[in-house]
Design a protein around this motif. Structure first.
Motif, mmCIF file in Angstrom:
data_model
loop_
_atom_site.group_PDB
_atom_site.id
_atom_site.type_symbol
_atom_site.label_atom_id
_atom_site.label_comp_id
_atom_site.label_asym_id
_atom_site.label_seq_id
_atom_site.Cartn_x
_atom_site.Cartn_y
_atom_site.Cartn_z
ATOM 1 N N GLN A 167 2.614 5.201 -24.321
ATOM 2 C CA GLN A 167 1.804 3.998 -24.512
ATOM 3 C C GLN A 167 0.923 3.679 -23.308
ATOM 4 O OE1 GLN A 167 2.429 2.623 -27.604
ATOM 5 N NE2 GLN A 167 0.623 1.313 -27.406
ATOM 6 N N ASP A 168 1.291 4.155 -22.131
ATOM 7 C CA ASP A 168 0.503 3.851 -20.941
ATOM 8 C C ASP A 168 -0.931 4.346 -21.065
ATOM 9 O OD1 ASP A 168 2.829 2.829 -19.955
ATOM 10 O OD2 ASP A 168 3.074 4.288 -18.336
ATOM 11 N N ALA A 169 -1.136 5.451 -21.791
ATOM 12 C CA ALA A 169 -2.488 5.979 -21.953
ATOM 13 C C ALA A 169 -3.357 5.021 -22.761
ATOM 14 C CB ALA A 169 -2.436 7.351 -22.617
ATOM 15 N N LEU A 170 -2.814 4.493 -23.849
ATOM 16 C CA LEU A 170 -3.564 3.533 -24.655
ATOM 17 C C LEU A 170 -3.796 2.243 -23.878
ATOM 18 C CD1 LEU A 170 -2.008 3.923 -28.220
ATOM 19 C CD2 LEU A 170 -3.728 5.326 -27.064
ATOM 20 N N ARG A 171 -2.804 1.840 -23.115
ATOM 21 C CA ARG A 171 -2.945 0.617 -22.317
ATOM 22 C C ARG A 171 -4.076 0.750 -21.301
ATOM 23 N NH1 ARG A 171 2.297 -0.914 -19.208
ATOM 24 N NH2 ARG A 171 1.591 0.796 -17.868
ATOM 25 N N ALA A 172 -4.221 1.914 -20.689
ATOM 26 C CA ALA A 172 -5.287 2.124 -19.702
ATOM 27 C C ALA A 172 -6.660 2.003 -20.353
ATOM 28 C CB ALA A 172 -5.128 3.485 -19.041
ATOM 29 N N ILE A 173 -6.802 2.540 -21.562
ATOM 30 C CA ILE A 173 -8.076 2.435 -22.276
ATOM 31 C C ILE A 173 -8.401 0.973 -22.553
ATOM 32 C CG2 ILE A 173 -9.240 2.955 -24.454
ATOM 33 C CD1 ILE A 173 -7.571 5.591 -24.491
ATOM 34 N N MET A 175 -7.262 -1.706 -21.015
ATOM 35 C CA MET A 175 -7.480 -2.453 -19.779
ATOM 36 C C MET A 175 -8.831 -2.135 -19.149
ATOM 37 S SD MET A 175 -3.705 -2.699 -18.029
ATOM 38 C CE MET A 175 -4.373 -3.736 -16.714
ATOM 39 N N ALA A 176 -9.323 -0.908 -19.322
ATOM 40 C CA ALA A 176 -10.652 -0.572 -18.798
ATOM 41 C C ALA A 176 -11.721 -1.416 -19.491
ATOM 42 C CB ALA A 176 -10.930 0.917 -18.996
ATOM 43 N N SER A 177 -11.615 -1.552 -20.810
ATOM 44 C CA SER A 177 -12.590 -2.367 -21.528
ATOM 45 C C SER A 177 -12.532 -3.819 -21.071
ATOM 46 C CB SER A 177 -12.337 -2.279 -23.039
ATOM 47 O OG SER A 177 -12.659 -0.998 -23.531
ATOM 48 N N TYR A 178 -11.347 -4.369 -20.970
ATOM 49 C CA TYR A 178 -11.208 -5.760 -20.534
ATOM 50 C C TYR A 178 -11.651 -5.941 -19.080
ATOM 51 C CZ TYR A 178 -9.126 -7.801 -24.682
ATOM 52 O OH TYR A 178 -8.934 -8.305 -25.939
ATOM 53 N N THR A 195 -3.804 -8.099 -18.353
ATOM 54 C CA THR A 195 -2.859 -7.501 -17.411
ATOM 55 C C THR A 195 -1.916 -6.550 -18.153
ATOM 56 O OG1 THR A 195 -1.208 -9.251 -17.707
ATOM 57 C CG2 THR A 195 -2.912 -9.606 -16.027
ATOM 58 N N GLU A 196 -1.216 -5.731 -17.391
ATOM 59 C CA GLU A 196 -0.227 -4.839 -17.993
ATOM 60 C C GLU A 196 0.826 -5.642 -18.751
ATOM 61 O OE1 GLU A 196 1.502 -2.145 -15.221
ATOM 62 O OE2 GLU A 196 -0.362 -1.051 -14.855
ATOM 63 N N GLU A 197 1.280 -6.730 -18.158
ATOM 64 C CA GLU A 197 2.323 -7.539 -18.789
ATOM 65 C C GLU A 197 1.821 -8.166 -20.087
ATOM 66 O OE1 GLU A 197 3.070 -6.721 -14.707
ATOM 67 O OE2 GLU A 197 1.345 -7.802 -15.584
ATOM 68 N N LYS A 198 0.597 -8.668 -20.064
ATOM 69 C CA LYS A 198 0.029 -9.281 -21.258
ATOM 70 C C LYS A 198 -0.118 -8.260 -22.371
ATOM 71 C CE LYS A 198 -3.793 -12.354 -22.575
ATOM 72 N NZ LYS A 198 -5.033 -13.012 -22.092
ATOM 73 N N LYS A 322 -5.703 6.921 -16.587
ATOM 74 C CA LYS A 322 -5.210 5.886 -15.683
ATOM 75 C C LYS A 322 -6.364 4.929 -15.413
ATOM 76 C CE LYS A 322 -1.799 8.884 -13.433
ATOM 77 N NZ LYS A 322 -0.629 8.201 -14.014
ATOM 78 N N LEU A 323 -6.060 3.660 -15.234
ATOM 79 C CA LEU A 323 -7.105 2.659 -15.116
ATOM 80 C C LEU A 323 -8.112 3.002 -14.033
ATOM 81 C CD1 LEU A 323 -8.274 -0.041 -16.061
ATOM 82 C CD2 LEU A 323 -6.734 -1.185 -14.438
ATOM 83 N N GLU A 324 -7.637 3.474 -12.893
ATOM 84 C CA GLU A 324 -8.557 3.755 -11.790
ATOM 85 C C GLU A 324 -9.555 4.864 -12.123
ATOM 86 O OE1 GLU A 324 -4.563 5.797 -10.680
ATOM 87 O OE2 GLU A 324 -5.256 3.942 -11.665
ATOM 88 N N ASN A 325 -9.219 5.729 -13.065
ATOM 89 C CA ASN A 325 -10.135 6.797 -13.458
ATOM 90 C C ASN A 325 -11.195 6.336 -14.448
ATOM 91 O OD1 ASN A 325 -8.861 8.743 -11.904
ATOM 92 N ND2 ASN A 325 -7.554 9.452 -13.579
ATOM 93 N N LEU A 326 -10.993 5.161 -15.057
ATOM 94 C CA LEU A 326 -11.826 4.741 -16.179
ATOM 95 C C LEU A 326 -12.754 3.581 -15.853
ATOM 96 C CD1 LEU A 326 -9.117 4.877 -19.005
ATOM 97 C CD2 LEU A 326 -10.654 6.699 -18.248
ATOM 98 N N ILE A 327 -12.720 3.073 -14.618
ATOM 99 C CA ILE A 327 -13.513 1.884 -14.312
ATOM 100 C C ILE A 327 -14.680 2.215 -13.382
ATOM 101 C CG2 ILE A 327 -11.653 0.259 -14.755
ATOM 102 C CD1 ILE A 327 -11.171 0.051 -11.775
ATOM 103 N N ALA A 328 -15.775 1.504 -13.616
ATOM 104 C CA ALA A 328 -16.964 1.618 -12.776
ATOM 105 C C ALA A 328 -16.763 0.786 -11.503
ATOM 106 C CB ALA A 328 -18.187 1.117 -13.532
ATOM 107 N N PRO A 329 -17.400 1.200 -10.398
ATOM 108 C CA PRO A 329 -18.329 2.320 -10.280
ATOM 109 C C PRO A 329 -17.705 3.631 -9.830
ATOM 110 C CG PRO A 329 -18.436 0.984 -8.301
ATOM 111 C CD PRO A 329 -17.415 0.325 -9.201
ATOM 112 N N THR A 330 -16.443 3.614 -9.468
ATOM 113 C CA THR A 330 -15.876 4.764 -8.751
ATOM 114 C C THR A 330 -14.992 5.657 -9.598
ATOM 115 O OG1 THR A 330 -14.015 3.380 -8.010
ATOM 116 C CG2 THR A 330 -15.935 3.543 -6.547
#
Length: 396
Positions: A167-173, A175-178, A195-198, A322-330
């Motif tokens: 499920q962590d993979a879907l959660r990262a997707i 969270m990137a959008s949010y 958030t992860e908890e939410k 992972k969230l850090e791989n999916l967010i702009a700008p880095t």
């Protein structure tokens, strides 16, 4: 370059959006919203709306080219087209059809559009309101599969099971959008971070989809204006050139909810052959893509779409998503940088196309540095699916 390719021959030169609303909350009729988005795209491009001569939309659009032409005062209607398929599956296909019309000489200036006012016409996300079960639904509705989340959840679950994806993979997707929506004042979920908890505590809709794995339902309108590449260079905005587009599905892809279970490639978003044709036309590969806008009807579809577009192997999903791989700008592959269908607006994916164009222009609210190639993927799991690549002048 083959004369039969779209590559570099057409460009998106105008984008327009209305305010986005929660479903059923639009204060104006759908047709008025549609006109406002088209006029905004014309203003953005610096084109007189009377000079539009083509209209393209997708999947049961209620706003007909004849009515729009009359309201806009169009000089002459030369082209009208609507894509078959399940809503957002055809969004990139509508842009491909518009591009093909320009290349083929059927039109000079084509607008691709979508408008929704669900208080006026009813909600898309509800189960079918029918008096009896038709044959094509006979293996679905009696077993509780009545709405899109219920149809698509088993496909994602099967894919995740086969490749040990949790499920962590879907959660990262999600969270990137949010995350990106928090920088975008247009987004419905602006000011409402996830958030992860939410996410983890949110209710199940249809496992593996939590509430935040599912797209919103919204009212509003969006439009994209396309012209030839030569004309585009003389207009107000930096052109986003069409590098390639493809649509379709693999062999025996389902046309009905019942047939979905008989397809030979059940856990799929149906982009395997389509993405190959996209890259072949563009003369590029996934390694050339700087930023991705991938239609989230549900996050499981994004997962499979990214795999089938070649960004990683299924067995690499847990490491990549992972969230850090999916967010702009880095991030390694910034994803859905406007907030997407999950957190900006669900306009059957046309907002994601607009965001792909904004990234080429350098005008996103979550801008990725030095974008030359921007991918916009239409609705997965709802064939015929479609996908498109936009590029800067430097890619031609």
């Amino acid at each position: 370059m083959s004369e039969y390719s779209l590559r570099g021959k057409v460009a998106a030169v105008g984008v327009g959006e209305t305010t986005y609303y929660r479903h059923s909350q639009a204060p104006e009729p759908e047709f008025v919203l549609c006109l406002k988005a088209i006029l905004a795209a014309c203003t953005d491009a610096g084109i007189d709306p009377r000079h539009i001569d083509g209209f393209a939309s997708y999947s049961d659009d209620r706003n007909t080219p004849m009515a729009l032409s009359a309201a806009l005062g169009v000089d002459e209607l030369r082209f009208s087209n609507m894509q078959w398929g399940g809503g957002g599956g055809g969004v990139a296909g509508a842009l491909a059809n518009a591009s093909a019309a320009i290349v083929g000489g059927l039109a000079d200036c084509v607008v691709v559009y979508r408008a929704l006012a669900q208080g006026q016409f009813g909600r898309f996300g509800q189960g079918a309101q029918i008096p009896a079960v038709p044959g094509e639904y006979s293996l679905a509705l009696p077993y509780g599969q009545m709405a899109p989340a219920q149809f698509f959840a088993p496909k994602a679950m099967r894919f995740m099971h086969e490749h040990q994806i949790d499920q962590d993979a879907l959660r990262a997707i999600a969270m990137a959008s949010y995350h990106h929506a928090q920088a975008n004042p247009r987004a419905i979920m602006h000011g409402r971070p996830l958030t992860e908890e939410k996410y983890d505590e949110s209710r199940w809709i249809a496992e593996p989809f939590h509430l935040y794995d599912c797209c919103m339902e919204n009212d509003g309108a969006a439009a994209v204006l396309l012209v030839s590449a030569d004309r585009a260079r003389d207009l107000k905005q930096m052109p986003a050139f069409v590098l390639g587009a493809a649509m379709g599905a693999a062999q025996r892809a389902p046309g009905t909810p019942a047939a979905i279970f008989a397809t030979p490639d059940y856990p799929s978003s149906y982009f395997k052959p389509v993405a190959k044709r996209l890259y072949a036309m563009a003369r590029m590969g996934p390694q050339d893509v700087d930023v991705v806008q991938c239609y989230e009807n549900f996050t499981g579809g994004v997962l499979m779409s990214l795999v089938e577009h070649g960004f990683f192997e299924p067995e690499e999903a847990m490491e990549f998503l992972k969230l850090e791989n999916l967010i702009a700008p880095t991030g390694r592959l910034p994803l859905n940088t406007s907030g997407g269908n999950l957190a900006e607006c669900y306009m059957h994916g046309l907002g994601l196309q607009i965001e792909a164009i904004r990234q080429i222009r350098g005008k996103s609210t979550s801008q990725v540095p030095d974008v030359n190639v921007s991918l916009a993927v239409g609705g997965p799991m709802s064939p015929p699916v479609s996908t498109i690549l936009y590029g800067s002048e430097a890619t031609l």
